[in-house]
Design a protein around this motif. Sequence first.
Motif, short mmCIF file in Angstrom:
data_model
loop_
_atom_site.label_atom_id
_atom_site.label_comp_id
_atom_site.label_asym_id
_atom_site.label_seq_id
_atom_site.Cartn_x
_atom_site.Cartn_y
_atom_site.Cartn_z
N ARG A 1 -18.34 10.49 36.35
CA ARG A 1 -17.89 11.40 37.41
C ARG A 1 -17.42 12.69 36.75
N GLU A 2 -17.61 13.80 37.48
CA GLU A 2 -17.14 15.08 36.96
C GLU A 2 -15.63 15.18 37.19
N GLN A 3 -14.88 15.26 36.12
CA GLN A 3 -13.44 15.39 36.21
C GLN A 3 -12.99 16.63 35.43
N ARG A 4 -11.94 17.26 35.92
CA ARG A 4 -11.43 18.47 35.30
C ARG A 4 -10.17 18.15 34.51
N LEU A 5 -10.04 18.74 33.33
CA LEU A 5 -8.86 18.53 32.52
C LEU A 5 -7.73 19.42 33.02
N VAL A 6 -6.60 18.80 33.27
CA VAL A 6 -5.42 19.46 33.83
C VAL A 6 -4.23 19.10 32.97
N ASP A 7 -3.32 20.06 32.76
CA ASP A 7 -2.07 19.77 32.08
C ASP A 7 -1.12 19.14 33.09
N VAL A 8 -1.01 17.83 33.04
CA VAL A 8 -0.25 17.06 34.03
C VAL A 8 1.17 16.85 33.52
N ALA A 9 2.16 17.23 34.32
CA ALA A 9 3.55 17.05 33.93
C ALA A 9 3.94 15.58 34.08
N LEU A 10 4.37 14.98 32.97
CA LEU A 10 4.75 13.58 32.96
C LEU A 10 6.22 13.36 32.64
N ASP A 11 6.87 14.37 32.07
CA ASP A 11 8.30 14.22 31.77
C ASP A 11 8.94 15.60 31.87
N ILE A 12 10.25 15.60 32.08
CA ILE A 12 10.96 16.86 32.29
C ILE A 12 12.38 16.74 31.79
N ASP A 13 12.90 17.84 31.24
CA ASP A 13 14.31 17.91 30.86
C ASP A 13 15.06 18.44 32.08
N ALA A 14 15.47 17.53 32.94
CA ALA A 14 16.06 17.92 34.21
C ALA A 14 17.36 18.70 34.02
N ASP A 15 18.21 18.26 33.11
CA ASP A 15 19.48 18.95 32.89
C ASP A 15 19.24 20.38 32.42
N ARG A 16 18.25 20.57 31.59
CA ARG A 16 17.92 21.90 31.09
C ARG A 16 17.54 22.84 32.24
N TYR A 17 16.73 22.34 33.16
CA TYR A 17 16.29 23.19 34.27
C TYR A 17 17.40 23.42 35.28
N VAL A 18 18.28 22.45 35.45
CA VAL A 18 19.44 22.67 36.33
C VAL A 18 20.31 23.78 35.75
N ARG A 19 20.59 23.71 34.45
CA ARG A 19 21.39 24.76 33.82
C ARG A 19 20.71 26.11 33.95
N LEU A 20 19.40 26.14 33.71
CA LEU A 20 18.65 27.39 33.80
C LEU A 20 18.73 27.96 35.21
N TYR A 21 18.56 27.10 36.20
CA TYR A 21 18.59 27.56 37.59
C TYR A 21 19.97 28.13 37.94
N LEU A 22 21.01 27.39 37.62
CA LEU A 22 22.35 27.84 37.98
C LEU A 22 22.71 29.14 37.28
N THR A 23 22.40 29.23 36.00
CA THR A 23 22.70 30.45 35.25
C THR A 23 21.99 31.65 35.85
N THR A 24 20.74 31.45 36.26
CA THR A 24 19.95 32.55 36.79
C THR A 24 20.41 32.98 38.17
N VAL A 25 20.59 32.02 39.07
CA VAL A 25 20.92 32.35 40.45
C VAL A 25 22.34 32.86 40.59
N GLU A 26 23.24 32.42 39.69
CA GLU A 26 24.62 32.88 39.76
C GLU A 26 24.86 34.17 38.99
N ALA A 27 23.80 34.74 38.43
CA ALA A 27 23.95 36.05 37.81
C ALA A 27 24.39 37.06 38.87
N ALA A 28 24.90 38.18 38.43
CA ALA A 28 25.51 39.15 39.35
C ALA A 28 24.56 39.60 40.44
N GLY A 29 23.28 39.64 40.15
CA GLY A 29 22.32 40.11 41.14
C GLY A 29 20.93 40.00 40.59
#
Length: 333
Positions: A293-321
Amino acid sequence: MTGRPPVPVIIDCDTGVDDALALLFAARHPGLDLRAVTCVAGNTHVDQVVRNTLTVLEQAGAPEIPVGRGAERPLIEPPRDAHHVHGRDGMGDLGLPAPVRRPAGVDAVTLLRREILASDRPVTLVPTAPLTNIALLLRTHPEVTANIERIVFMGGAVATGNATAVAEFNVWHDPEAAAVLLTAGVPVTMYGLDVFERVLVPPPDVRRLRESAEPGARLAGRLLSHRGPATGEHDPRGGLGDAGAVCSVADPAGLTTHRLPVEVNLAPGPARGQTVVDRRPRPGEAELHGEMREQRLVDVALDIDADRYVRLYLTTVEAAGPRGRRAPQDARR
């Protein structure tokens, strides 16, 4: 910061609760240059998506980023919303004010083509919605692929689905569009349910955001506090959802991907819309018997550093503007 120029990004969304969180992050992260936002039916109908998107960008204090109205329904399937998760207005029924901003004077596909071809550097597309607009773009204007760096889409699942036992909502909503994306001929990252559901903001951080005097941070807190049947009335944590896909563009090191063959099940029945990810270490009987079968190669996310992204999100959104990276004369449309 490394001194590298910001990544040109376009988000294609069906702005519900977590798409809004993604927009807030993209408008404020200094490493992202949000060039445009395009809207598609999904979590709610497309006109409500446009309204929600404009409201979020206003609350974020974002520059005049063009917003395009896109497809009202999938390529083949009827539209099927997610009001049971995101509320009647798609934004948790928070009663947000109507936006002052207006959408661009062109449709989403035209806006996508224009912004991609006008960019001086290849653009990263981040669809956090059903992929109808993206499929229409790729089929109508295939020349854009020459200036697309990567498509990072929130969709699909290796293991368990949410729309069905095996299908994730965005792909299930428009399976044919997802199949078109996988044959686009550009690098693709699948940020699926396997990592999507793991990035959770702790209750003290949610409360702090809700109490912020800054409108964008306060909106993030209210969105993270939204409780539908999918999260439960007594779950105090807030899921970043779609915003995690945008975090992975700003900070790819937090996401572990494997390049794997992927195809979308387009057949009628209970498996329609499933992203079939081939994780076998060696060919199976089907291949050995010539049933390739014709299949396409994709970079599939299988693991994540959740704490890292939470910190990144909070730091970014709580910036002054927000980081307004476009000069006023470039805030066109």
